[in-house]
Design a protein around this motif. Structure first.
Motif, PDB file in Angstrom:
ATOM      1  N   ALA A 264       0.799  -1.218   0.000  1.00 14.70           N
ATOM      2  CA  ALA A 264       0.000   0.000   0.000  1.00 14.70           C
ATOM      3  C   ALA A 264       0.832   1.269   0.000  1.00 14.70           C
ATOM      4  O   ALA A 264       0.415   2.279  -0.538  1.00 14.70           O
ATOM      5  CB  ALA A 264      -0.881  -0.002   1.238  1.00 14.70           C
ATOM      6  N   PHE A 265       2.002   1.206   0.617  1.00 17.39           N
ATOM      7  CA  PHE A 265       2.753   2.439   0.781  1.00 17.39           C
ATOM      8  C   PHE A 265       3.879   2.609  -0.238  1.00 17.39           C
ATOM      9  O   PHE A 265       4.692   3.492  -0.125  1.00 17.39           O
ATOM     10  CB  PHE A 265       3.269   2.545   2.219  1.00 17.39           C
ATOM     11  CG  PHE A 265       2.139   2.554   3.191  1.00 17.39           C
ATOM     12  CD1 PHE A 265       1.234   3.610   3.203  1.00 17.39           C
ATOM     13  CD2 PHE A 265       1.927   1.495   4.059  1.00 17.39           C
ATOM     14  CE1 PHE A 265       0.148   3.627   4.082  1.00 17.39           C
ATOM     15  CE2 PHE A 265       0.850   1.508   4.934  1.00 17.39           C
ATOM     16  CZ  PHE A 265      -0.042   2.566   4.943  1.00 17.39           C
ATOM     17  N   THR A 266       3.913   1.748  -1.233  1.00 20.12           N
ATOM     18  CA  THR A 266       4.928   1.918  -2.263  1.00 20.12           C
ATOM     19  C   THR A 266       4.457   2.970  -3.263  1.00 20.12           C
ATOM     20  O   THR A 266       3.269   3.240  -3.386  1.00 20.12           O
ATOM     21  CB  THR A 266       5.190   0.592  -3.007  1.00 20.12           C
ATOM     22  OG1 THR A 266       3.980   0.199  -3.625  1.00 20.12           O
ATOM     23  CG2 THR A 266       5.671  -0.495  -2.064  1.00 20.12           C
ATOM     24  N   SER A 267       5.429   3.535  -4.009  1.00 17.65           N
ATOM     25  CA  SER A 267       5.055   4.639  -4.893  1.00 17.65           C
ATOM     26  C   SER A 267       4.204   4.180  -6.077  1.00 17.65           C
ATOM     27  O   SER A 267       3.343   4.913  -6.548  1.00 17.65           O
ATOM     28  CB  SER A 267       6.305   5.362  -5.368  1.00 17.65           C
ATOM     29  OG  SER A 267       7.181   4.420  -5.935  1.00 17.65           O
ATOM     30  N   GLU A 268       4.419   2.928  -6.583  1.00 22.52           N
ATOM     31  CA  GLU A 268       3.608   2.461  -7.729  1.00 22.52           C
ATOM     32  C   GLU A 268       2.126   2.473  -7.351  1.00 22.52           C
ATOM     33  O   GLU A 268       1.249   2.700  -8.167  1.00 22.52           O
ATOM     34  CB  GLU A 268       3.913   1.012  -8.167  1.00 22.52           C
ATOM     35  CG  GLU A 268       5.360   0.616  -8.305  1.00 22.52           C
ATOM     36  CD  GLU A 268       5.919   0.138  -6.993  1.00 22.52           C
ATOM     37  OE1 GLU A 268       5.637  -1.013  -6.617  1.00 22.52           O
ATOM     38  OE2 GLU A 268       6.624   0.914  -6.328  1.00 22.52           O
ATOM     39  N   ASN A 269       1.881   2.165  -6.091  1.00 22.81           N
ATOM     40  CA  ASN A 269       0.507   1.943  -5.671  1.00 22.81           C
ATOM     41  C   ASN A 269      -0.251   3.252  -5.411  1.00 22.81           C
ATOM     42  O   ASN A 269      -1.439   3.375  -5.705  1.00 22.81           O
ATOM     43  CB  ASN A 269       0.570   1.086  -4.406  1.00 22.81           C
ATOM     44  CG  ASN A 269      -0.794   0.600  -4.011  1.00 22.81           C
ATOM     45  OD1 ASN A 269      -1.647   1.394  -3.656  1.00 22.81           O
ATOM     46  ND2 ASN A 269      -0.987  -0.697  -4.091  1.00 22.81           N
ATOM     47  N   GLN A 270       0.460   4.234  -4.867  1.00 26.44           N
ATOM     48  CA  GLN A 270      -0.115   5.573  -4.653  1.00 26.44           C
ATOM     49  C   GLN A 270      -1.487   5.544  -4.000  1.00 26.44           C
ATOM     50  O   GLN A 270      -2.434   6.172  -4.467  1.00 26.44           O
ATOM     51  CB  GLN A 270      -0.195   6.315  -5.994  1.00 26.44           C
ATOM     52  CG  GLN A 270       1.169   6.462  -6.625  1.00 26.44           C
ATOM     53  CD  GLN A 270       1.113   7.272  -7.897  1.00 26.44           C
ATOM     54  OE1 GLN A 270       0.169   7.178  -8.675  1.00 26.44           O
ATOM     55  NE2 GLN A 270       2.132   8.090  -8.101  1.00 26.44           N
ATOM     56  N   LEU A 271      -1.540   4.819  -2.910  1.00 26.04           N
ATOM     57  CA  LEU A 271      -2.813   4.620  -2.224  1.00 26.04           C
ATOM     58  C   LEU A 271      -3.530   5.930  -1.903  1.00 26.04           C
ATOM     59  O   LEU A 271      -4.736   6.042  -2.033  1.00 26.04           O
ATOM     60  CB  LEU A 271      -2.581   3.819  -0.945  1.00 26.04           C
ATOM     61  CG  LEU A 271      -3.827   3.307  -0.241  1.00 26.04           C
ATOM     62  CD1 LEU A 271      -4.498   2.216  -1.060  1.00 26.04           C
ATOM     63  CD2 LEU A 271      -3.480   2.763   1.131  1.00 26.04           C
ATOM     64  N   PHE A 272      -2.742   6.928  -1.495  1.00 28.01           N
ATOM     65  CA  PHE A 272      -3.369   8.186  -1.089  1.00 28.01           C
ATOM     66  C   PHE A 272      -3.481   9.209  -2.212  1.00 28.01           C
ATOM     67  O   PHE A 272      -4.252  10.147  -2.130  1.00 28.01           O
ATOM     68  CB  PHE A 272      -2.592   8.817   0.077  1.00 28.01           C
ATOM     69  CG  PHE A 272      -2.692   8.014   1.337  1.00 28.01           C
ATOM     70  CD1 PHE A 272      -3.852   8.082   2.118  1.00 28.01           C
ATOM     71  CD2 PHE A 272      -1.667   7.171   1.727  1.00 28.01           C
ATOM     72  CE1 PHE A 272      -3.962   7.324   3.275  1.00 28.01           C
ATOM     73  CE2 PHE A 272      -1.780   6.415   2.882  1.00 28.01           C
ATOM     74  CZ  PHE A 272      -2.929   6.487   3.653  1.00 28.01           C
ATOM     75  N   THR A 273      -2.648   9.035  -3.258  1.00 25.35           N
ATOM     76  CA  THR A 273      -2.581  10.108  -4.263  1.00 25.35           C
ATOM     77  C   THR A 273      -3.341   9.800  -5.558  1.00 25.35           C
ATOM     78  O   THR A 273      -3.767  10.709  -6.256  1.00 25.35           O
ATOM     79  CB  THR A 273      -1.114  10.395  -4.628  1.00 25.35           C
ATOM     80  OG1 THR A 273      -0.488   9.155  -4.942  1.00 25.35           O
ATOM     81  CG2 THR A 273      -0.386  11.054  -3.476  1.00 25.35           C
TER      82      THR A 273
END
Ligand SMILES: Nc1ncnc2c1ncn2[C@@H]1O[C@H](COP(=O)(O)OP(=O)(O)O)[C@@H](O)[C@H]1O
Ligand SMILES: [Mg+2]
Length: 331
Positions: A264-273
Motif C-alpha cells: 500500500a505504501f509503495t510509490s507504484e501503488n499511490q494509495l493516497f494520491t
C-alpha cells in the motif's frame, strides 16, 4: 502420557515469563489470592496475559482438580449469553429443542472465568449481580432455583471506571467482582521483559517445530525492546514466530522483525494520491487498515472486532467483501 507428564506439559504451556518488578508483583499476587475463594478481577490491555493469570488462579487453588470453565462474553451473541451461562429448559425460546445446563451448572465446585466482562449487556449484568448476591439462578424458562458453588474470576481490557461513568457497566456489579484486582501492565510499561520473552518464544517455537535452535542478532533484542507493542505479548509472540519461519539461518536479523512492508505504501501503488472514485479508495484504505490490525492481534477476529469497536459478524463480512485472507505464517 501419564497424569504427571500431562500436568507438567500443561504447566509448561502456561509459564509466566518475565523478571521485571511488575511481573514479579503479579506472580506474588497470584500466590496470595489463588488459594482463597476471593473473586478476582483481572484487568489489562489485550494480549497482556489475562487468561494466563486466570489459569494459575484456578490451578493453584483447592479447586484445581475441579472444572475450570471460560466464557468469552464478547464472543457470544448477547441473546445467547444468558442461556449459555444459566442454561435453559426445553421450549424456553425458539430453537430450544432440549433442556441444557449452563456453564455455571457445569462448573459446580470449580471456577468460572467471565472473560471480556466489560462487554456484557447491562440487562444480563443485572441478572449476574443477583446470582452473585444470592448464589441462586434459574435456567432460562424455568422458575426452579439452582444453587452452585463456583468461584468467579473475571477479566476485561476495558477501563471499567470509565464504563461505569458512561453507564455501560453497573457499579454494584463491579464491586462484587472486584474483591481483588490484578492489573497487568502493558508490555511497553515493562520493556525489561521483552528480551526474556523473545528468547523464550524463539526457543519454544524451535523446540515445538523440531527446527535447530536459533538466536537473535546482536541488535535484534535492542530493536524489539524499543517497540511499543499495542498487541502486547500476543503481538510479540506472533512476531517472533513469524521471524523464525522466515529466517532460514540460525540468527534472526532485525530485518526479520520489522513489520511486513505493505504494498500500500509503495510509490507504484499511490494509495493516497491516485485519483479514483471515493468508494474505491475507501475500500482500498480499509483493506490495508484491517490487514494491519488483524496482524497486530494475531488474526484473532473476536479480539480485533473488540478493539475496533465493531460487531464480530460485521468484521467477518467485511473481510469477505474485501477479499482479506489470513496469510500463511498465521494459518
Ligand atoms: N508473561 C508471559 N509469559 C509467557 N507468555 C505469555 C505471558 N503473558 C502472555 N503470554 C502469552 O501471550 C498470549 C496472550 O495471552 P492471553 O492470556 O491470551 O492475553 P489476554 O487474555 O490478556 O488477551 C498467550 O499466548 C499467552 O500464553
Ligand atoms: Mg483474553
Amino acid at each position: 502420557m501419564d497424569q504427571n507428564a500431562h500436568r507438567a506439559a500443561e504447566e509448561e504451556l502456561h509459564r509466566i515469563i518475565g523478571d521485571s518488578e511488575k511481573t514479579r508483583t503479579i506472580l506474588e499476587q497470584i500466590k496470595q489470592v489463588a488459594p482463597t475463594s476471593a473473586r478476582v478481577l483481572i484487568t489489562g490491555e489485550t494480549g497482556t496475559g489475562k487468561e494466563l493469570v486466570a489459569y494459575w488462579l484456578h490451578h493453584l487453588s483447592a479447586r484445581h482438580d475441579r472444572p475450570f470453565i471460560k466464557i468469552n462474553c464478547a464472543a457470544i451473541p448477547k441473546e445467547l449469553l444468558e442461556s449459555e451461562l444459566f442454561g435453559h429448559e426445553k421450549g424456553a425460546f425458539t430453537g430450544a429443542l432440549n433442556s441444557r445446563p449452563g456453564r455455571f451448572e457445569l462448573a459446580d465446585t470449580g471456577t468460572v472465568l467471565l472473560d471480556e466482562i466489560g462487554d456484557m449487556d447491562p440487562r444480563l449484568q443485572a441478572k449476574l449481580l443477583r446470582v452473585l448476591e444470592t448464589g441462586e439462578f434459574e435456567r432460562v424458562g424455568s422458575n426452579h432455583p439452582l444453587k452452585v458453588d463456583i468461584r468467579i474470576i473475571s477479566a476485561t481490557n476495558k477501563n471499567l471506571a470509565e464504563e461505569i461513568e458512561k453507564h455501560n457497566f453497573r457499579e454494584d456489579l463491579y464491586h462484587r467482582l472486584n474483591v481483588f484486582n490484578i492489573h497487568i501492565p502493558a508490555l511497553r510499561e515493562r520493556p525489561e521483559d521483552i528480551p526474556v520473552l523473545a528468547r523464550y518464544f524463539l526457543d519454544t517455537y524451535c523446540r515445538q517445530n523440531g527446527v535447530s535452535s536459533k538466536r537473535f542478532a546482536s541488535d535484534a533484542l535492542d530493536y524489539l525492546s524499543g517497540q511499543s507493542f499495542p498487541g502486547n505479548i500476543r503481538e510479540l509472540k506472533n512476531l517472533i514466530e513469524r521471524a523464525a519461519i522466515v529466517t532460514p539461518g540460525d540468527e534472526i536479523p532485525v530485518s526479520a522483525l520489522t513489520p511486513n512492508p505493505t504494498p500500500a505504501f509503495t510509490s507504484e501503488n499511490q494509495l493516497f494520491t491516485r485519483t479514483r472514485p471515493l468508494s474505491q479508495a475507501r475500500n482500498e484504505l480499509e483493506k490495508v487498515f484491517l490487514e494491519q490490525q488483524l496482524a497486530r492481534f494475531a488474526w484473532n477476529i473476536t479480539k480485533t472486532a473488540v478493539e475496533l469497536n465493531i460487531e464480530r459478524s460485521n468484521l467477518s463480512r467485511r473481510l469477505k467483501q474485501l477479499g482479506i485472507q489470513k496469510p500463511d505464517p498465521y494459518a
